[in-house]
Design a protein around this motif. Structure first.
Motif, PDB file in Angstrom:
ATOM      1  N   LYS A  21      29.973  35.150  57.053  1.00 54.25           N
ATOM      2  CA  LYS A  21      28.643  34.577  57.302  1.00 54.25           C
ATOM      3  C   LYS A  21      27.660  35.644  57.775  1.00 54.25           C
ATOM      4  N   GLU A  22      28.094  36.492  58.693  1.00 56.94           N
ATOM      5  CA  GLU A  22      27.219  37.557  59.197  1.00 56.94           C
ATOM      6  C   GLU A  22      26.828  38.521  58.087  1.00 56.94           C
ATOM      7  N   ASP A  25      24.324  36.852  55.844  1.00 55.83           N
ATOM      8  CA  ASP A  25      23.011  36.827  56.514  1.00 55.83           C
ATOM      9  C   ASP A  25      22.332  38.180  56.419  1.00 55.83           C
ATOM     10  N   ARG A  26      23.074  39.254  56.679  1.00 55.41           N
ATOM     11  CA  ARG A  26      22.499  40.606  56.580  1.00 55.41           C
ATOM     12  C   ARG A  26      21.975  40.890  55.182  1.00 55.41           C
TER      13      ARG A  26
END
Length: 151
Positions: A21-22, A25-26
């Motif tokens: 997820k991170e 997002d990035r």
């Protein structure tokens, strides 16, 4: 821009979902992630806790599986892509079931597992559109399919 619904099935003993997820997002990927309850104790206990305790383990587990299916089945059905990660802790029959269900529904599958699982998961791998060994490869696949970009 289309938002892709991505269901994250599989092992719950590492933080691979958060890593994925991170990274998404990035990258600014147009994806929405869904997943089962990842609190192992809660997932195991939900049926007996909500619907009443059972003395026999079979019925305890059956109640829990039913309650959990209320969450997981609609999420898999609504997914554009299903990612299933197999880890090294426990045999993950639920992950194999989710992969089979997604395959039966015609959902594109991305399977993630270490190389040493190739033989054990050969049928699941054969049903997949992609078999990755690292979560970072899943991010690359999602970037490619959502944007058409290779980096």
């Amino acid at each position: 821009m289309m938002h892709w619904n991505v269901y994250l099935a599989g092992e719950i003993h590492t933080n691979w979902r958060e890593e994925l997820k991170e990274a998404a997002d990035r990258e600014g990927l147009a994806v929405r992630f869904f997943s089962p309850v990842t609190d192992h104790a809660a997932s195991d206990a939900c049926g007996g806790h909500i619907l009443g305790a059972e003395e026999q383990p079979f019925w305890h587990d059956r109640k829990g599986a039913g309650v959990n299916a209320i969450r997981t089945r609609p999420m898999i059905e609504k997914a554009d892509v299903v990612v299933v990660k197999f880890g090294d802790k426990y045999r993950q029959w639920n992950a194999a079931y989710d992969a089979g269900m997604a395959s039966a529904l015609g959902k594109p599958l991305i399977i993630v597992h270490p190389e040493e699982y190739q033989h054990a998961l050969k049928e699941i791998d054969a049903a997949a559109c992609a078999v990755a060994s690292e979560v970072s490869q899943v991010v690359e696949i999602l970037r490619y399919v959502t944007r058409g970009e290779l980096v």
